[in-house]
Scaffold this active site. Structure first.
Site, PDB file in Angstrom:
ATOM      1  CG  ASP A   1     -18.456  52.588  34.156  1.00  0.00           C
ATOM      2  OD1 ASP A   1     -17.983  51.697  34.870  1.00  0.00           O
ATOM      3  OD2 ASP A   1     -18.329  52.617  32.915  1.00  0.00           O
TER       4      ASP A   1
ATOM      5  CE1 TYR B   1     -15.728  53.186  27.671  1.00  0.00           C
ATOM      6  CE2 TYR B   1     -16.532  54.214  29.668  1.00  0.00           C
ATOM      7  CZ  TYR B   1     -16.433  53.110  28.848  1.00  0.00           C
ATOM      8  OH  TYR B   1     -17.046  51.945  29.212  1.00  0.00           O
TER       9      TYR B   1
ATOM     10  CE  LYS C   1     -15.641  50.158  32.585  1.00  0.00           C
ATOM     11  NZ  LYS C   1     -16.110  51.417  31.994  1.00  0.00           N
TER      12      LYS C   1
ATOM     13  CG  HIS D   1     -12.311  48.370  29.182  1.00  0.00           C
ATOM     14  ND1 HIS D   1     -12.279  49.715  28.960  1.00  0.00           N
ATOM     15  CD2 HIS D   1     -13.550  47.983  28.789  1.00  0.00           C
ATOM     16  CE1 HIS D   1     -13.434  50.114  28.462  1.00  0.00           C
ATOM     17  NE2 HIS D   1     -14.220  49.081  28.342  1.00  0.00           N
TER      18      HIS D   1
END
Ligand code: NAP
Length: 322
Positions: free
Chosen positions: A50, A55, A84, A117
């Site tokens: 994931d 990120y 996402k 997201h």
């Protein structure tokens, strides 16, 4: 054993491994660790990974997957990869180019699962957290149904095998499910879910609609100081949980993960530590008795670690009613 041996079928016919490897970074300085940790996770048996644009580790995740393909450990098809769409890219015309940028960074030509997201839109641009002239977050107004239609097109093109949402309230999920002309249902809603926030109502709703609930923060989150109050209780120190761990001769982390699996959620577990990465895969080696599941149900206190306080004033804040 690897996590691909334990899958559930999504409402579009694809399969998702019920245990996923979380890769969110608490500090950006840990970027290079994300590469090493993802390699270790694949070696240990994780097959569901994931990540997310925000990120800022998609390149490292891509490198880790490519290196394990080159080593002959996996083929691309063995990995279930999620990313996402960040809040600054929710305008429909931005969806496909944003996904294509993620695919490039990840070095893949399709992604297994692409999620919105968060339902809160922010102004497009280079910044992940854009500010207005007053130094406040620059929110945007976007019709989430139009964003969803753009995700549907990405699925039609094969860029994303499955599409879903994250951090959506029940009402927001219903809005997509009831959208006139809906062509592809969201396969999942990825939300914070653990013993202190067991999401029983949302989980029942998701089950009734054949939408998988993917649990994040299952081990009490990484307690990122930008998002989590430092006084928040430590989930893995909970005395009832620790007593249960003793009873089953397992760790508190394993009991926490197992509890969620037995309730029918898909679970993410983040660790960048080799021993703990391996340990988390032992979640398939034991079962909790139904009376112990009930005891663990009793730990729920609807306590959210990550309330996305920055987004509180946005009309689409999914946690507005809490
Ligand atoms: P988490 O899975 O709740 O893990 C929290 C911490 O537990 C980790 O920092 C880890 O530290 C530690 N840990 C892991 N295994 C352990 C074990 N066996 N024993 C003791 N401690 C253990 O953390 P999270 O990152 O908040 O959530 C998981 C994933 O969900 C994220 O990485 C991300 O992929 C996703 N997520 C999504 C959203 C969203 O908005 N959709 C939000 C948050 C997270 P060590 O690394 O030191 O082991």
């Amino acid at each position: 054993m690897n996590s691909k041996d334990h899958c559930v079928k999504l409402n579009d016919g694809h399969f998702i491994p019920v245990l996923g490897f979380g890769t969110a970074l608490r500090k950006m300085t840990l970027k290079s660790e994300a590469l090493k940790a993802t390699q270790l996770a694949i070696d240990a048996g994780f097959r569901h990974i994931d990540t997310a644009d925000v990120y800022q580790n998609e390149e490292q995740i891509g490198l880790a997957i490519q290196s394990k393909i080159a080593d002959g450990v996996i083929e691309r098809a063995d990995i279930f990869l999620t990313s996402k769409l960040w809040c600054t890219c929710l305008r429909p015309e931005l969806v496909r180019p944003t996904l294509e940028r993620s695919l490039k960074r990840l070095q893949v030509d399709y992604i297994d699962l692409y999620l919105i997201h968060h339902p809160v839109a922010m102004k497009p641009g280079e910044e992940y957290f854009p500010l207005d002239e007053h130094g406040k977050l620059a929110f945007d107004t976007v019709d989430l149904c139009a964003t969803w239609e753009a995700l549907e097109k990405c699925k039609d093109l094969g860029l994303a095998k499955s599409i879903g949402v994250s951090n959506f309230s029940r009402g927001q999920l219903e809005m997509i499910l009831n959208k006139p002309g809906l062509r592809h249902k969201p396969v999942c809603n990825q939300v914070e879910c653990h013993l202190y926030l067991n999401q029983s109502e949302l989980l029942d709703f998701c089950k009734s609609k054949d939408v998988v609930l993917v649990a994040y923060g299952a081990l009490g989150t990484q307690r990122n100081k930008n998002w989590v109050d430092k006084n928040a209780p430590f989930l893995l120190d909970d005395p009832v949980l620790c007593a249960m761990a003793k009873k089953y001769k397992r760790t508190a982390a394993l009991i926490s993960l197992r509890y969620l699996l037995q309730r029918g959620t898909v679970v993410l577990a983040k660790s960048f530590n080799e021993e703990r990465i391996k340990e988390n895969l032992q979640v398939f080696d034991f079962q909790l008795a139904s009376e112990d599941m009930k005891v663990l149900d009793g730990l729920n206190k609807n306590f959210r670690y990550i309330s996305f306080a920055l987004f509180h004033d946005h009309p689409n804040n999914p946690f507005r009613d809490e």
